[in-house]
Write a protein that holds these residues in place. Structure first.
Motif, short mmCIF file in Angstrom:
data_model
loop_
_atom_site.label_atom_id
_atom_site.label_comp_id
_atom_site.label_asym_id
_atom_site.label_seq_id
_atom_site.Cartn_x
_atom_site.Cartn_y
_atom_site.Cartn_z
N ASP A 113 99.46 20.67 15.81
CA ASP A 113 99.03 19.49 15.04
C ASP A 113 97.78 19.76 14.21
O ASP A 113 96.84 18.97 14.17
N GLY A 114 97.77 20.92 13.54
CA GLY A 114 96.68 21.26 12.65
C GLY A 114 95.48 21.90 13.31
O GLY A 114 94.55 22.34 12.62
N GLU A 115 95.46 21.99 14.63
CA GLU A 115 94.32 22.56 15.36
C GLU A 115 94.66 23.97 15.84
O GLU A 115 95.68 24.19 16.49
N VAL A 116 93.77 24.93 15.52
CA VAL A 116 93.97 26.30 15.98
C VAL A 116 93.73 26.36 17.49
O VAL A 116 92.72 25.87 18.00
N VAL A 117 94.66 26.97 18.18
CA VAL A 117 94.64 27.09 19.63
C VAL A 117 93.62 28.14 20.07
O VAL A 117 93.48 29.18 19.43
N VAL A 118 92.96 27.87 21.19
CA VAL A 118 92.13 28.87 21.87
C VAL A 118 93.00 29.45 22.98
O VAL A 118 93.53 28.69 23.80
N PRO A 119 93.18 30.78 23.02
CA PRO A 119 94.02 31.36 24.06
C PRO A 119 93.39 31.22 25.45
O PRO A 119 92.17 31.32 25.59
N GLN A 120 94.23 31.02 26.45
CA GLN A 120 93.78 31.01 27.83
C GLN A 120 93.22 32.39 28.16
O GLN A 120 93.79 33.42 27.79
N GLU A 121 92.10 32.42 28.86
CA GLU A 121 91.47 33.68 29.21
C GLU A 121 92.29 34.47 30.22
O GLU A 121 93.15 33.92 30.90
N GLY A 122 91.98 35.73 30.33
CA GLY A 122 92.51 36.55 31.40
C GLY A 122 93.61 37.50 31.03
O GLY A 122 93.90 38.43 31.77
N GLY A 123 94.27 37.32 29.90
CA GLY A 123 95.28 38.25 29.47
C GLY A 123 96.60 38.20 30.22
O GLY A 123 97.53 38.93 29.89
N PHE A 124 96.73 37.35 31.23
CA PHE A 124 97.96 37.27 32.01
C PHE A 124 98.74 35.99 31.71
O PHE A 124 99.95 35.99 31.71
N TYR A 125 98.03 34.92 31.46
CA TYR A 125 98.65 33.61 31.26
C TYR A 125 98.82 33.32 29.76
O TYR A 125 98.09 33.84 28.94
N GLY A 126 99.76 32.43 29.44
CA GLY A 126 100.05 32.12 28.04
C GLY A 126 99.67 30.70 27.65
O GLY A 126 100.33 30.12 26.80
N GLY A 127 98.62 30.15 28.24
CA GLY A 127 98.22 28.78 27.94
C GLY A 127 97.60 28.62 26.57
O GLY A 127 96.97 29.52 26.03
N TRP A 128 97.83 27.43 25.99
CA TRP A 128 97.34 27.07 24.66
C TRP A 128 96.28 25.98 24.84
O TRP A 128 96.59 24.85 25.21
N ILE A 129 95.03 26.29 24.57
CA ILE A 129 93.94 25.33 24.74
C ILE A 129 93.64 24.66 23.41
O ILE A 129 93.36 25.32 22.41
N THR A 130 93.72 23.34 23.41
CA THR A 130 93.34 22.52 22.27
C THR A 130 92.28 21.53 22.75
O THR A 130 92.02 21.42 23.94
N SER A 131 91.71 20.78 21.81
CA SER A 131 90.63 19.85 22.16
C SER A 131 91.11 18.69 23.02
O SER A 131 90.29 17.97 23.58
N ASN A 132 92.42 18.52 23.16
CA ASN A 132 92.89 17.39 23.98
C ASN A 132 93.13 17.77 25.44
O ASN A 132 93.60 16.95 26.21
N VAL A 133 92.82 19.01 25.83
CA VAL A 133 92.91 19.39 27.25
C VAL A 133 91.57 19.92 27.73
O VAL A 133 90.88 20.64 27.01
N VAL A 134 91.21 19.53 28.94
CA VAL A 134 89.95 19.98 29.54
C VAL A 134 90.23 20.67 30.86
O VAL A 134 91.23 20.40 31.53
N GLY A 135 89.33 21.55 31.26
CA GLY A 135 89.48 22.38 32.45
C GLY A 135 88.51 22.01 33.55
O GLY A 135 88.29 20.82 33.77
N PRO A 136 87.97 23.04 34.17
CA PRO A 136 88.07 24.46 33.86
C PRO A 136 89.49 25.00 34.03
O PRO A 136 90.30 24.42 34.74
N PHE A 137 89.75 26.14 33.35
CA PHE A 137 91.09 26.69 33.28
C PHE A 137 91.23 27.95 34.13
O PHE A 137 90.35 28.80 34.13
N LYS A 138 92.36 28.06 34.80
CA LYS A 138 92.73 29.28 35.51
C LYS A 138 92.75 30.42 34.49
O LYS A 138 93.12 30.22 33.34
N GLY A 139 92.35 31.61 34.93
CA GLY A 139 92.32 32.77 34.06
C GLY A 139 90.90 33.21 33.73
O GLY A 139 90.67 34.37 33.41
N SER A 140 89.96 32.27 33.83
CA SER A 140 88.57 32.63 33.57
C SER A 140 88.04 33.48 34.73
O SER A 140 88.65 33.55 35.80
N LYS A 141 86.94 34.14 34.51
CA LYS A 141 86.34 35.00 35.53
C LYS A 141 86.16 34.22 36.85
O LYS A 141 85.76 33.06 36.83
N ASN A 142 86.49 34.84 37.94
CA ASN A 142 86.37 34.27 39.29
C ASN A 142 87.32 33.12 39.58
O ASN A 142 87.06 32.31 40.46
#
Length: 165
Positions: free
Chosen positions: A132-161
């Motif tokens: 919807d016009g917003e560039v996605v931020v990739p989920q961290e970690g290189g294993f997961y394929g999540g698409w982060i946009t401003s309408n979802v909040v975390g913290p997200f799996k895949g980040s350090k620790n």
């Protein structure tokens, strides 16, 4: 490891900590574009989102959303306890190849039958993925394929620790 403190969603936002486990599949009419090698390789307003606790949504696009020649079978597979066997796909755009940067479930388990033959992409391997016009931020970690946009909040799996979440 202890579960992290979820970020409180604001108006129009979703918390990934409100997503279920096992994950839920839902249809989406969001406008999606995928660019690789400077070329728009996919565009659709019909997709599916997989929503799982602690993960940003993973979008699955119909094969017909992709331009001819942008997908090619790759070696290897993996197994998801919820969806079944995933087969890997190379993604081609312009002069660029993103090896094994996408996957498909040819025969997914019952609850995910609608995903049969659809394509999910690793946003980090693309020039950009847009919802919807917003560039996605990739989920961290290189294993997961999540698409982060401003309408979802975390913290997200895949980040350090986050391994033990």
């Amino acid at each position: 490891m202890r579960r992290p403190t979820p970020i409180k969603p604001g108006p129009g936002q979703e918390s990934v900590w409100d997503y279920p486990r096992p994950p839920r599949l839902e249809t989406s009419t969001a406008s999606i574009q995928v660019v690789l090698g400077g070329v728009t390789i996919a565009s659709t307003t019909r997709s599916w989102r997989v929503l799982e606790t602690s993960h940003p949504p993973t979008y699955y696009l119909p094969r017909e959303a992709f331009v001819d020649g942008s997908l090619r079978e790759a070696e290897g597979s993996s197994f998801c306890e919820w969806k079944g066997r995933a087969d890997y796909v190379d993604v081609v755009g312009g002069q660029q190849v993103a090896p094994r940067a996408a996957w498909t479930y040819l025969r997914p388990t019952g609850g995910f039958a609608d995903l049969a033959g659809t394509i999910a992409l690793m946003p980090a391997a693309m020039d950009r993925c847009v919802v919807d016009g917003e560039v996605v931020v990739p989920q961290e970690g290189g294993f997961y394929g999540g698409w982060i946009t401003s309408n979802v909040v975390g913290p997200f799996k895949g980040s350090k620790n986050s391994w033990g979440w």
